[in-house]
Design an enzyme around this catalytic site. Sequence first.
Site, mmCIF file in Angstrom:
data_model
loop_
_atom_site.group_PDB
_atom_site.id
_atom_site.type_symbol
_atom_site.label_atom_id
_atom_site.label_comp_id
_atom_site.label_asym_id
_atom_site.label_seq_id
_atom_site.Cartn_x
_atom_site.Cartn_y
_atom_site.Cartn_z
ATOM 1 N N CYS A 2 0.785 -1.211 0.000
ATOM 2 C CA CYS A 2 0.000 0.000 0.000
ATOM 3 C C CYS A 2 0.828 1.277 0.000
ATOM 4 O O CYS A 2 0.987 1.858 -1.035
ATOM 5 C CB CYS A 2 -1.018 -0.014 1.095
ATOM 6 S SG CYS A 2 -2.392 0.867 0.445
ATOM 7 N N ARG A 27 -4.954 5.544 2.332
ATOM 8 C CA ARG A 27 -4.994 4.605 1.222
ATOM 9 C C ARG A 27 -5.467 3.227 1.659
ATOM 10 O O ARG A 27 -5.639 2.349 0.843
ATOM 11 C CB ARG A 27 -3.613 4.514 0.584
ATOM 12 C CG ARG A 27 -3.093 5.869 0.139
ATOM 13 C CD ARG A 27 -1.715 5.756 -0.409
ATOM 14 N NE ARG A 27 -1.722 5.120 -1.708
ATOM 15 C CZ ARG A 27 -1.795 5.766 -2.853
ATOM 16 N NH1 ARG A 27 -1.855 7.067 -2.858
ATOM 17 N NH2 ARG A 27 -1.803 5.122 -3.986
ATOM 18 N N TRP A 75 -1.383 -3.630 2.739
ATOM 19 C CA TRP A 75 -2.763 -4.035 2.490
ATOM 20 C C TRP A 75 -2.639 -5.433 1.912
ATOM 21 O O TRP A 75 -2.082 -5.619 0.826
ATOM 22 C CB TRP A 75 -3.380 -3.065 1.491
ATOM 23 C CG TRP A 75 -4.820 -3.291 1.181
ATOM 24 C CD1 TRP A 75 -5.888 -2.981 1.952
ATOM 25 C CD2 TRP A 75 -5.346 -3.864 -0.025
ATOM 26 N NE1 TRP A 75 -7.047 -3.326 1.310
ATOM 27 C CE2 TRP A 75 -6.752 -3.867 0.106
ATOM 28 C CE3 TRP A 75 -4.783 -4.373 -1.194
ATOM 29 C CZ2 TRP A 75 -7.596 -4.358 -0.896
ATOM 30 C CZ3 TRP A 75 -5.614 -4.861 -2.179
ATOM 31 C CH2 TRP A 75 -7.010 -4.841 -2.024
ATOM 32 N N ASN A 101 5.326 -2.589 -2.997
ATOM 33 C CA ASN A 101 3.939 -2.558 -3.485
ATOM 34 C C ASN A 101 3.930 -3.249 -4.832
ATOM 35 O O ASN A 101 4.882 -3.109 -5.604
ATOM 36 C CB ASN A 101 3.464 -1.119 -3.685
ATOM 37 C CG ASN A 101 3.203 -0.408 -2.385
ATOM 38 O OD1 ASN A 101 3.086 -1.046 -1.343
ATOM 39 N ND2 ASN A 101 3.112 0.910 -2.445
ATOM 40 N N GLY A 102 2.833 -3.927 -5.141
ATOM 41 C CA GLY A 102 2.759 -4.620 -6.427
ATOM 42 C C GLY A 102 2.652 -6.111 -6.194
ATOM 43 O O GLY A 102 2.424 -6.568 -5.065
ATOM 44 N N GLU A 485 -23.263 4.524 -9.633
ATOM 45 C CA GLU A 485 -22.313 5.261 -8.804
ATOM 46 C C GLU A 485 -22.891 5.463 -7.396
ATOM 47 O O GLU A 485 -22.179 5.305 -6.401
ATOM 48 C CB GLU A 485 -21.971 6.605 -9.470
ATOM 49 C CG GLU A 485 -21.140 7.568 -8.650
ATOM 50 C CD GLU A 485 -19.760 7.054 -8.251
ATOM 51 O OE1 GLU A 485 -19.336 5.987 -8.740
ATOM 52 O OE2 GLU A 485 -19.104 7.704 -7.414
ATOM 53 N N LYS A 489 -21.085 3.941 -4.115
ATOM 54 C CA LYS A 489 -20.671 4.751 -2.951
ATOM 55 C C LYS A 489 -21.223 4.136 -1.675
ATOM 56 O O LYS A 489 -20.526 4.012 -0.685
ATOM 57 C CB LYS A 489 -21.222 6.174 -3.054
ATOM 58 C CG LYS A 489 -20.498 7.290 -3.739
ATOM 59 C CD LYS A 489 -19.077 7.513 -3.553
ATOM 60 C CE LYS A 489 -18.214 6.511 -4.231
ATOM 61 N NZ LYS A 489 -17.518 6.881 -5.423
ATOM 62 N N GLU A 492 -19.490 0.737 -0.736
ATOM 63 C CA GLU A 492 -18.087 0.750 -0.318
ATOM 64 C C GLU A 492 -17.850 1.412 1.032
ATOM 65 O O GLU A 492 -16.965 0.991 1.765
ATOM 66 C CB GLU A 492 -17.157 1.309 -1.396
ATOM 67 C CG GLU A 492 -17.328 2.753 -1.727
ATOM 68 C CD GLU A 492 -16.426 3.188 -2.868
ATOM 69 O OE1 GLU A 492 -15.312 2.675 -3.008
ATOM 70 O OE2 GLU A 492 -16.850 4.074 -3.630
ATOM 71 N N HIS A 508 -37.467 -6.266 -15.240
ATOM 72 C CA HIS A 508 -36.928 -7.486 -15.851
ATOM 73 C C HIS A 508 -36.187 -8.346 -14.840
ATOM 74 O O HIS A 508 -35.388 -9.196 -15.216
ATOM 75 C CB HIS A 508 -36.014 -7.126 -17.033
ATOM 76 C CG HIS A 508 -36.734 -6.415 -18.128
ATOM 77 N ND1 HIS A 508 -37.633 -7.040 -18.954
ATOM 78 C CD2 HIS A 508 -36.739 -5.111 -18.493
ATOM 79 C CE1 HIS A 508 -38.143 -6.165 -19.803
ATOM 80 N NE2 HIS A 508 -37.608 -4.972 -19.544
ATOM 81 N N LYS A 607 -6.758 2.993 -2.086
ATOM 82 C CA LYS A 607 -7.029 4.180 -2.900
ATOM 83 C C LYS A 607 -6.600 3.997 -4.354
ATOM 84 O O LYS A 607 -7.329 4.351 -5.258
ATOM 85 C CB LYS A 607 -6.336 5.395 -2.282
ATOM 86 C CG LYS A 607 -6.632 6.704 -3.005
ATOM 87 C CD LYS A 607 -8.097 7.083 -2.934
ATOM 88 C CE LYS A 607 -8.443 8.310 -3.746
ATOM 89 N NZ LYS A 607 -9.901 8.377 -4.015
HETATM 90 C C1 F6R Z 1 -14.886 4.242 -5.923
HETATM 91 C C2 F6R Z 1 -13.484 4.345 -6.269
HETATM 92 C C3 F6R Z 1 -12.934 3.366 -7.234
HETATM 93 C C4 F6R Z 1 -12.032 4.087 -8.259
HETATM 94 C C5 F6R Z 1 -11.329 3.057 -9.159
HETATM 95 C C6 F6R Z 1 -10.485 3.726 -10.223
HETATM 96 O O1 F6R Z 1 -15.235 5.229 -5.005
HETATM 97 O O2 F6R Z 1 -12.782 5.194 -5.786
HETATM 98 O O3 F6R Z 1 -13.936 2.640 -7.874
HETATM 99 O O4 F6R Z 1 -12.828 4.962 -9.004
HETATM 100 O O5 F6R Z 1 -10.526 2.224 -8.383
HETATM 101 O O6 F6R Z 1 -9.490 4.501 -9.653
HETATM 102 P P1 F6R Z 1 -8.719 5.598 -10.481
HETATM 103 O O7 F6R Z 1 -9.701 6.656 -10.814
HETATM 104 O O8 F6R Z 1 -7.623 6.074 -9.581
HETATM 105 O O9 F6R Z 1 -8.206 4.915 -11.719
#
Ligand code: F6R
Length: 612
Positions: A2, A27, A75, A101-102, A485, A489, A492, A508, A607
């Site tokens: 992370c 993050r 993470w 990370n990775g 969306e 929200k 999550e 449907h 993040k």
């Molecule tokens: C939802 C959220 C994620 C990001 C997705 C893409 O609230 O934050 O779904 O939108 O992980 O992230 P980016 O925009 O950084 O490519």
Amino acid sequence: MCGIVGYVGRKNATDILLEGLKRLEYRGYDSAGLAVMGTEAKLKVVKAVGKTVFLEEKLTREPATGQAGIAHTRWATHGVPSEANAHPHLDCAGRLALVHNGIVENHEELKRRLEALGHRFVSATDTEVLAHLIEEHARHRPFEEALCAALKEVVGTFGLAVVMVDQPRTVYGARRGSPLVVGVGRDGENYLASDPAALIAHTRDIIYLGDDEVVRLDDNGIETFSLDRVRVTKAPETVSWSLQEIERGHHPHFMVKEIHEQPTVVRNALAGRLDARQGMSVLGGLKDVDERLRRAERLTISACGSAYLAGAIGAMMIEECAEIPVRAEIASELRYRKPIFDANREAFIAVSQSGETADTLGALREAKNKGVLTLGIVNVVGSAVARETDAGVFVHAGPEIAVASTKAFTAQLTVFALLAMHLGRQRRLSLAAGQRLAEELASLPEKVERLLEQDEAIRLLAKKYSRYPSFLYIGRKYNAPLANEGALKLKEVSYVHAEGYAAGEMKHGPIALLDDGFPVFAIATKDSLQEKVKSNVQEAKARRAPIVVLASEGDEAMAQLADDVIWVPRTTEMLSPILNVIPMQLFAYHLAVARGLDPDKPRNLAKAVTVE
Ligand code: F6R
């Protein structure tokens, strides 16, 4: 993965590393650790499961002092959250410490080989293999060569930092596919981090490492080179973010702070980009590719999560204004399909807040390979998507700290409206239509302000609905992806099951779920399809589902159908998602708080998703 922080200088490394880790807490992570090199050529490694304060507490009992070190918040991807699995990881001799990370995709194969050579592993992580691999190479060659040789063997991604006792005032970093930046300090102090936010309390001069680049920080300064050990000269870029932007201020959470920043965010996304008289938008980042864009006969937009949903709405905006076909595709799908691109007549748009999302980058590279013109709609300047696209438009949302995207989403929609206007005016959009659009766009920040005045009312509403286990969000046309969306929200940050559906699809299938314990959140503001949404609301009401509607100010008829209503200022159909999303963000935020959760750190989420 992370967060990564590294430091070399004259101050106490532990303090700087801990402070950097705290700035990266947003993050998401489940454990933390650091390695500091003391004067007696020894590594001090301290790790703790859970919050960085636990690591801090442990450090008061087991102090680590030194002037160089590395730190990490983990993470979990491979192996449960535990001290053994937390980074830094060591080699057999305990002379080298590494944070990463990775994902090392070939870690099993490498581990088998290293175990056969006598290396002993103590964690379940893929990362530990890197420490032993470097140790193995270092048996036969100097450390720096060993590091490069080891990294050449890795299949997968890394943003990493390494220290080793033989070089007590040196920190190495390397990157492939996972972000790593160098902070250029003063008086011989330099920094490493996976995100500039960790560093801006110390420096705003940032060097972005490219893929397969390595950096050495030591008393001689900063040197970057390739895995073939060819020197790469890199100039620092100045990050404009202020410390205030990455601090919570008086707000209880970053998420609500960022929701409330949106009038300014929309203003900033529009700043200097609207020519109201000509009914045009001025997008400087597209200047060099404007002629190719004028010739484009179709577009592909690709992204993940909320950015994808912004892209799905953006696709409709562009189709409406520019009258060319536009497809929006989930990046993790597109990159592994056989997408048909028309290199001469198509442009590809990657949308990403972080600019580092692995799947978005994968899709972008696929499009590039096919010779398509590539554009980026990105928030983080200097990020991989920004660097790898031919041209693009920054959304200027400022640092988005909360894991759930709010202000970046709104800024992405605003930029899509500008792009739609630009492409439209290059084609058949009339001067008058362009002028109307410009005028309406310019009025949005004040309307967002009006919406935010309902914060307290939405808090009470969210409280009222906070015990329901499931929600159905519905909307049509521009507001169909927005329903997704809204649901995204909610799930999550509050862990409440929610589904977003195009309202016409309700009958449907999902209507079977509805009863008095399953609320429907309907986006029913005035537009060409409002009557149809109204019918869908009636269908839900007939199943006794509690109904919350987003209704246009003054639309009493719509309000009558609902149990609860949130009023939204009027705007055009195309721009309506930019306003409608705000109450949905507030609803999700307050519902999470009402359920006793921390919306800034949703479980299992990070993040920037730099792994596939
Ligand atoms: C939802 C959220 C994620 C990001 C997705 C893409 O609230 O934050 O779904 O939108 O992980 O992230 P980016 O925009 O950084 O490519």
